[in-house]
Scaffold this motif. Sequence first.
Motif, PDB file in Angstrom:
ATOM      1  N   PHE A 157      68.099   8.065   1.088  1.00 39.29           N
ATOM      2  CA  PHE A 157      66.830   7.780   0.524  1.00 39.29           C
ATOM      3  C   PHE A 157      66.899   7.127  -1.039  1.00 39.29           C
ATOM      4  O   PHE A 157      66.256   6.578  -1.768  1.00 39.29           O
ATOM      5  CB  PHE A 157      66.213   9.137   0.131  1.00 39.29           C
ATOM      6  CG  PHE A 157      65.533   9.360   1.565  1.00 39.29           C
ATOM      7  CD1 PHE A 157      64.389   8.891   2.099  1.00 39.29           C
ATOM      8  CD2 PHE A 157      66.300  10.715   2.134  1.00 39.29           C
ATOM      9  CE1 PHE A 157      63.813   9.504   3.326  1.00 39.29           C
ATOM     10  CE2 PHE A 157      65.763  11.140   3.359  1.00 39.29           C
ATOM     11  CZ  PHE A 157      64.596  10.482   3.874  1.00 39.29           C
ATOM     12  N   LYS A 158      68.304   7.201  -1.339  1.00 41.93           N
ATOM     13  CA  LYS A 158      68.702   6.451  -2.541  1.00 41.93           C
ATOM     14  C   LYS A 158      68.274   5.043  -2.928  1.00 41.93           C
ATOM     15  O   LYS A 158      68.070   4.489  -3.784  1.00 41.93           O
ATOM     16  CB  LYS A 158      70.015   6.598  -3.119  1.00 41.93           C
ATOM     17  CG  LYS A 158      70.772   7.911  -3.445  1.00 41.93           C
ATOM     18  CD  LYS A 158      71.734   8.287  -3.608  1.00 41.93           C
ATOM     19  CE  LYS A 158      72.449   9.715  -3.928  1.00 41.93           C
ATOM     20  NZ  LYS A 158      74.081   9.660  -4.030  1.00 41.93           N
ATOM     21  N   LYS A 218      61.596   6.868  -5.715  1.00 42.73           N
ATOM     22  CA  LYS A 218      60.805   7.887  -5.397  1.00 42.73           C
ATOM     23  C   LYS A 218      59.627   7.594  -4.386  1.00 42.73           C
ATOM     24  O   LYS A 218      58.596   8.288  -4.308  1.00 42.73           O
ATOM     25  CB  LYS A 218      60.116   8.347  -6.908  1.00 42.73           C
ATOM     26  CG  LYS A 218      61.085   8.519  -7.597  1.00 42.73           C
ATOM     27  CD  LYS A 218      60.521   9.284  -8.875  1.00 42.73           C
ATOM     28  CE  LYS A 218      61.302   9.839  -9.882  1.00 42.73           C
ATOM     29  NZ  LYS A 218      60.813  10.450 -11.316  1.00 42.73           N
ATOM     30  N   ARG A 252      71.322  16.119   5.579  1.00 43.61           N
ATOM     31  CA  ARG A 252      70.899  15.453   4.123  1.00 43.61           C
ATOM     32  C   ARG A 252      69.699  14.898   4.493  1.00 43.61           C
ATOM     33  O   ARG A 252      68.617  15.213   3.571  1.00 43.61           O
ATOM     34  CB  ARG A 252      71.985  14.400   3.658  1.00 43.61           C
ATOM     35  CG  ARG A 252      73.169  15.152   3.191  1.00 43.61           C
ATOM     36  CD  ARG A 252      74.162  13.765   2.866  1.00 43.61           C
ATOM     37  NE  ARG A 252      73.223  12.723   1.891  1.00 43.61           N
ATOM     38  CZ  ARG A 252      73.556  11.677   1.456  1.00 43.61           C
ATOM     39  NH1 ARG A 252      74.550  11.214   2.031  1.00 43.61           N
ATOM     40  NH2 ARG A 252      73.033  10.998   0.567  1.00 43.61           N
ATOM     41  N   GLU A 281      66.140  16.057   2.407  1.00 44.86           N
ATOM     42  CA  GLU A 281      65.773  15.089   1.265  1.00 44.86           C
ATOM     43  C   GLU A 281      64.309  14.410   1.806  1.00 44.86           C
ATOM     44  O   GLU A 281      63.589  13.949   0.908  1.00 44.86           O
ATOM     45  CB  GLU A 281      66.324  13.857   1.125  1.00 44.86           C
ATOM     46  CG  GLU A 281      67.906  14.679   0.424  1.00 44.86           C
ATOM     47  CD  GLU A 281      69.063  13.552   0.228  1.00 44.86           C
ATOM     48  OE1 GLU A 281      68.708  12.350   0.343  1.00 44.86           O
ATOM     49  OE2 GLU A 281      70.278  13.590   0.401  1.00 44.86           O
ATOM     50  N   ARG A 308      60.594  15.361   0.017  1.00 44.34           N
ATOM     51  CA  ARG A 308      60.264  14.423  -1.067  1.00 44.34           C
ATOM     52  C   ARG A 308      59.683  13.174  -0.992  1.00 44.34           C
ATOM     53  O   ARG A 308      59.424  12.546  -1.919  1.00 44.34           O
ATOM     54  CB  ARG A 308      61.663  14.469  -1.912  1.00 44.34           C
ATOM     55  CG  ARG A 308      61.831  15.855  -2.590  1.00 44.34           C
ATOM     56  CD  ARG A 308      62.857  15.920  -3.802  1.00 44.34           C
ATOM     57  NE  ARG A 308      64.220  15.172  -3.266  1.00 44.34           N
ATOM     58  CZ  ARG A 308      65.187  15.858  -2.947  1.00 44.34           C
ATOM     59  NH1 ARG A 308      65.131  17.073  -2.652  1.00 44.34           N
ATOM     60  NH2 ARG A 308      66.173  15.180  -2.457  1.00 44.34           N
ATOM     61  N   HIS A 309      60.101  12.512   0.613  1.00 47.88           N
ATOM     62  CA  HIS A 309      59.545  11.216   0.262  1.00 47.88           C
ATOM     63  C   HIS A 309      58.638  10.939   1.539  1.00 47.88           C
ATOM     64  O   HIS A 309      58.407  10.080   2.207  1.00 47.88           O
ATOM     65  CB  HIS A 309      60.944  10.318   0.879  1.00 47.88           C
ATOM     66  CG  HIS A 309      61.938  10.219  -0.287  1.00 47.88           C
ATOM     67  ND1 HIS A 309      61.934   9.166  -1.131  1.00 47.88           N
ATOM     68  CD2 HIS A 309      63.050  10.954  -0.231  1.00 47.88           C
ATOM     69  CE1 HIS A 309      62.829   9.439  -1.819  1.00 47.88           C
ATOM     70  NE2 HIS A 309      63.594  10.521  -1.666  1.00 47.88           N
TER      71      HIS A 309
END
Length: 289
Positions: free
Chosen positions: A187-188, A192, A237, A241, A244-245
């Motif tokens: 997701f990096k 956001k 991961r 994660e 949040r996305h």
Amino acid sequence: MDNLITIRDVLRYAVTRFNKAGLAHGHGATNALDEAAFLILESLKLPVDDINPWLEAHLTKAELQELLALIETRITTRKPAAYLVKRTYMQGIPFYVDERVIIPRSYIGEMMAKGLLTDLEVDFHAAESVLDLCTGSGCLAILAAAQFPNAEIHAADLSKDALAVAAINVKEHDLEDRITLHQGDLFKALGKTKFDFIISNPPYVAKAEVDAFPPEYAAEPQMAHLGGEDGFDLVRRIILEAPRHLNAGGGLLCEVGTGGEILEADFPDLNFFWLDSEESEGEVFFLRF
């Protein structure tokens, strides 16, 4: 072989050679006969769905030489046939491939192409943004463009080489106005940004299995397979994660192969919904957070 060689003759020859060589299959074909047929048909630019109408067709000298060279290369290099002809098919849809990407094969692709996601109670037409995480060749992003007809599709991968191949496929399928490619670690690559739906077919093979790969699988980028000691490092991961996305009501569809009980033990508070396809049972999960 004389000048009246038919496709049937070459098919028989290829199957015999492949079987004697003990080749491993599984990159779009599960046996020597199907892989030989694919190699012949794709090389001759014939439809790959059925070799039978062409079996008695005579080959030109140039065609015969090309096919014999391909058969020999398949045996001596142990590279999958798809790499030799730079083409593979997922649910009948063609994709360019080379050694920069894993040869696409996905139960999620099967589910999207065959309309097997109806149990998810998702309004696919209402989705405005979809992410294909660990996109590789871009095949799932391209299939997602049809599954989510009104959505902007984003596709992310750590490998710049893989994204170069994905760009070729996006262009070939005339989807450059709908699919955006991103390079980065999971997701990096997206900052956001949030999505209505996330699809992922990440690396999920355990280290011991990768170490024991036959040459055909070892010919693919290791990073596209290796998921850590038990195979689920990246999957964990993604699960952690993804919330949040995701927009409210969004979901994560993820392919993990076998061993789903490990994930259920790691995340006892999550309600995993396991999906079956015609070719798999419980190797893809869906989560709403």
